[in-house]
Design a protein around this motif. Sequence first.
Motif, PDB file in Angstrom:
ATOM      1  N   SER A  54      58.864  57.167  41.183  1.00  0.00           N
ATOM      2  CA  SER A  54      59.149  56.914  39.762  1.00  0.00           C
ATOM      3  C   SER A  54      59.027  55.436  39.400  1.00  0.00           C
ATOM      4  O   SER A  54      58.649  55.098  38.278  1.00  0.00           O
ATOM      5  CB  SER A  54      60.545  57.436  39.400  1.00  0.00           C
ATOM      6  N   ASN A  55      59.318  54.546  40.364  1.00  0.00           N
ATOM      7  CA  ASN A  55      59.228  53.119  40.017  1.00  0.00           C
ATOM      8  C   ASN A  55      57.781  52.611  39.969  1.00  0.00           C
ATOM      9  O   ASN A  55      57.536  51.441  39.688  1.00  0.00           O
ATOM     10  CB  ASN A  55      60.077  52.257  40.963  1.00  0.00           C
ATOM     11  N   ASP A  56      56.821  53.513  40.224  1.00  0.00           N
ATOM     12  CA  ASP A  56      55.405  53.149  40.066  1.00  0.00           C
ATOM     13  C   ASP A  56      54.912  53.419  38.644  1.00  0.00           C
ATOM     14  O   ASP A  56      53.732  53.218  38.349  1.00  0.00           O
ATOM     15  CB  ASP A  56      54.533  53.960  41.044  1.00  0.00           C
ATOM     16  N   PHE A  57      55.816  53.879  37.781  1.00  0.00           N
ATOM     17  CA  PHE A  57      55.406  54.351  36.450  1.00  0.00           C
ATOM     18  C   PHE A  57      54.568  53.316  35.699  1.00  0.00           C
ATOM     19  O   PHE A  57      53.459  53.608  35.238  1.00  0.00           O
ATOM     20  CB  PHE A  57      56.639  54.734  35.617  1.00  0.00           C
ATOM     21  N   HIS A  58      55.080  52.113  35.566  1.00  0.00           N
ATOM     22  CA  HIS A  58      54.388  51.118  34.734  1.00  0.00           C
ATOM     23  C   HIS A  58      53.057  50.693  35.355  1.00  0.00           C
ATOM     24  O   HIS A  58      52.066  50.510  34.645  1.00  0.00           O
ATOM     25  CB  HIS A  58      55.293  49.912  34.475  1.00  0.00           C
ATOM     26  N   GLY A  59      53.037  50.572  36.682  1.00  0.00           N
ATOM     27  CA  GLY A  59      51.794  50.197  37.357  1.00  0.00           C
ATOM     28  C   GLY A  59      50.713  51.251  37.194  1.00  0.00           C
ATOM     29  O   GLY A  59      49.549  50.938  36.916  1.00  0.00           O
ATOM     30  N   VAL A  60      51.097  52.520  37.340  1.00  0.00           N
ATOM     31  CA  VAL A  60      50.128  53.615  37.198  1.00  0.00           C
ATOM     32  C   VAL A  60      49.684  53.741  35.739  1.00  0.00           C
ATOM     33  O   VAL A  60      48.496  53.922  35.445  1.00  0.00           O
ATOM     34  CB  VAL A  60      50.725  54.947  37.708  1.00  0.00           C
ATOM     35  N   LYS A  61      50.626  53.600  34.826  1.00  0.00           N
ATOM     36  CA  LYS A  61      50.285  53.706  33.402  1.00  0.00           C
ATOM     37  C   LYS A  61      49.294  52.615  32.992  1.00  0.00           C
ATOM     38  O   LYS A  61      48.359  52.861  32.221  1.00  0.00           O
ATOM     39  CB  LYS A  61      51.552  53.617  32.547  1.00  0.00           C
ATOM     40  N   THR A  62      49.481  51.426  33.528  1.00  0.00           N
ATOM     41  CA  THR A  62      48.555  50.326  33.229  1.00  0.00           C
ATOM     42  C   THR A  62      47.147  50.656  33.719  1.00  0.00           C
ATOM     43  O   THR A  62      46.157  50.439  33.011  1.00  0.00           O
ATOM     44  CB  THR A  62      49.049  49.018  33.879  1.00  0.00           C
ATOM     45  N   LEU A  63      47.043  51.209  34.934  1.00  0.00           N
ATOM     46  CA  LEU A  63      45.728  51.563  35.483  1.00  0.00           C
ATOM     47  C   LEU A  63      45.034  52.636  34.643  1.00  0.00           C
ATOM     48  O   LEU A  63      43.808  52.664  34.540  1.00  0.00           O
ATOM     49  CB  LEU A  63      45.869  52.062  36.923  1.00  0.00           C
ATOM     50  N   LEU A  64      45.825  53.522  34.042  1.00  0.00           N
ATOM     51  CA  LEU A  64      45.265  54.661  33.303  1.00  0.00           C
ATOM     52  C   LEU A  64      45.187  54.419  31.794  1.00  0.00           C
ATOM     53  O   LEU A  64      44.890  55.345  31.035  1.00  0.00           O
ATOM     54  CB  LEU A  64      46.110  55.914  33.571  1.00  0.00           C
ATOM     55  N   GLN A  65      45.427  53.192  31.374  1.00  0.00           N
ATOM     56  CA  GLN A  65      45.538  52.881  29.944  1.00  0.00           C
ATOM     57  C   GLN A  65      44.325  53.348  29.140  1.00  0.00           C
ATOM     58  O   GLN A  65      44.453  53.851  28.030  1.00  0.00           O
ATOM     59  CB  GLN A  65      45.735  51.370  29.760  1.00  0.00           C
ATOM     60  N   ALA A  66      43.131  53.185  29.699  1.00  0.00           N
ATOM     61  CA  ALA A  66      41.909  53.553  28.961  1.00  0.00           C
ATOM     62  C   ALA A  66      41.279  54.829  29.525  1.00  0.00           C
ATOM     63  O   ALA A  66      40.084  55.057  29.354  1.00  0.00           O
ATOM     64  CB  ALA A  66      40.908  52.398  29.007  1.00  0.00           C
ATOM     65  N   TYR A  67      42.079  55.662  30.178  1.00  0.00           N
ATOM     66  CA  TYR A  67      41.532  56.859  30.840  1.00  0.00           C
ATOM     67  C   TYR A  67      40.782  57.752  29.852  1.00  0.00           C
ATOM     68  O   TYR A  67      39.695  58.240  30.145  1.00  0.00           O
ATOM     69  CB  TYR A  67      42.666  57.641  31.518  1.00  0.00           C
ATOM     70  N   LEU A  68      41.354  57.969  28.679  1.00  0.00           N
ATOM     71  CA  LEU A  68      40.671  58.762  27.647  1.00  0.00           C
ATOM     72  C   LEU A  68      40.123  57.859  26.543  1.00  0.00           C
ATOM     73  O   LEU A  68      40.314  58.113  25.347  1.00  0.00           O
ATOM     74  CB  LEU A  68      41.611  59.819  27.050  1.00  0.00           C
ATOM     75  N   ASP A  69      39.447  56.793  26.964  1.00  0.00           N
ATOM     76  CA  ASP A  69      38.809  55.880  26.018  1.00  0.00           C
ATOM     77  C   ASP A  69      39.875  55.300  25.085  1.00  0.00           C
ATOM     78  O   ASP A  69      40.896  54.810  25.555  1.00  0.00           O
ATOM     79  CB  ASP A  69      37.699  56.630  25.268  1.00  0.00           C
ATOM     80  N   ASN A  70      39.659  55.373  23.771  1.00  0.00           N
ATOM     81  CA  ASN A  70      40.636  54.800  22.833  1.00  0.00           C
ATOM     82  C   ASN A  70      41.492  55.881  22.168  1.00  0.00           C
ATOM     83  O   ASN A  70      42.121  55.646  21.143  1.00  0.00           O
ATOM     84  CB  ASN A  70      39.928  53.959  21.762  1.00  0.00           C
ATOM     85  N   LYS A  71      41.514  57.064  22.751  1.00  0.00           N
ATOM     86  CA  LYS A  71      42.279  58.185  22.179  1.00  0.00           C
ATOM     87  C   LYS A  71      43.786  57.948  22.320  1.00  0.00           C
ATOM     88  O   LYS A  71      44.253  57.474  23.352  1.00  0.00           O
ATOM     89  CB  LYS A  71      41.889  59.483  22.903  1.00  0.00           C
ATOM     90  N   GLN A  72      44.521  58.279  21.275  1.00  0.00           N
ATOM     91  CA  GLN A  72      45.980  58.302  21.345  1.00  0.00           C
ATOM     92  C   GLN A  72      46.393  59.654  21.926  1.00  0.00           C
ATOM     93  O   GLN A  72      46.067  60.697  21.359  1.00  0.00           O
ATOM     94  CB  GLN A  72      46.582  58.129  19.943  1.00  0.00           C
ATOM     95  N   TRP A  73      47.071  59.635  23.050  1.00  0.00           N
ATOM     96  CA  TRP A  73      47.425  60.899  23.699  1.00  0.00           C
ATOM     97  C   TRP A  73      48.672  60.704  24.542  1.00  0.00           C
ATOM     98  O   TRP A  73      49.207  59.598  24.640  1.00  0.00           O
ATOM     99  CB  TRP A  73      46.254  61.428  24.532  1.00  0.00           C
TER     100      TRP A  73
END
Length: 287
Positions: A54-73
């Motif tokens: 769970s403490n990897d949340f912010h690090g993983v979220k940062t890596l996946l920030q543009a996973y779906l391009d610029n879509k809000q999801w």
Amino acid sequence: KSPNYPTRESPLNSTDNEILRDTLEKRSEPSESSDEEEFDGNVQADFAFFDPKSNDFHGVKTLLQAYLDNKQWDLTGFVDLILGQTTVGTVVKIEGDEDDGVFSIVTALNLGRYKDHKCIMEIKEFLLKACQEKDVVDGLRLTLGEQAQNVGLLVSQRVVNLPPQLLPPLYDALFDEVSWATEDEPTEELRNSFCFKFYIIFSKIYKHKNADQKMKLSNDSDEAIIYTKPEDEIFHRLSQWSFSFPLHTQQPTHELRNYRFMGLVMAVEAEKISTFRQELKSLINES
């Protein structure tokens, strides 16, 4: 993990449990004192593989920030899914790093098992909307729908300068865990959820504006496709079908002015994974 899984409370290398060691380039600030020894720009870094926590949340979220391009999801929900599946999935960190920075995340999520989660529904919707190729869209719809129970969404994101030597053991760890999960998960339903027949991979490429012509002209110096991740070239070659579509998040640099930044979606049969693993090792050893 169940008792049959290798523990990863401590760092591991998929071959001999040693910490993967590599050198990171690090820019130093100009020294104010001429008496100080000059810093050569290299620091020793011990990379280690860990189960997601769970403490990897912010690090993983940062890596996946543009996973779906610029879509809000529902990216938050997606990260929660990834971190909640501890039996299959790996994060790469630097051993002893107090900042808990995440340098890579690799996992595979069953599209059927998680079909009712908002984030998975949004990923399916995004991919179906993006696919404009008539000869592929039926296969995509089938893979995301009726066959979803046998399909793993292979998620692999990392920092740009992660040493490529980490890639073979990283993918070995993923596919070994998938294999172990089919035997070691506590319920038949969970065991079956890792019996993938296909993997869906969504990645990014630079595609030349004249790519179709270039594929016919072998003497052309410009590549038709530039892969942002070396393993994607192997996945692409092994894929049963694939399609690409324009993205909005990143404009090519001047050097890549003749290229378009594109999404690349690939469907790879699980039986091709052993070939992928061998070819990835060869590719990295040669480079």
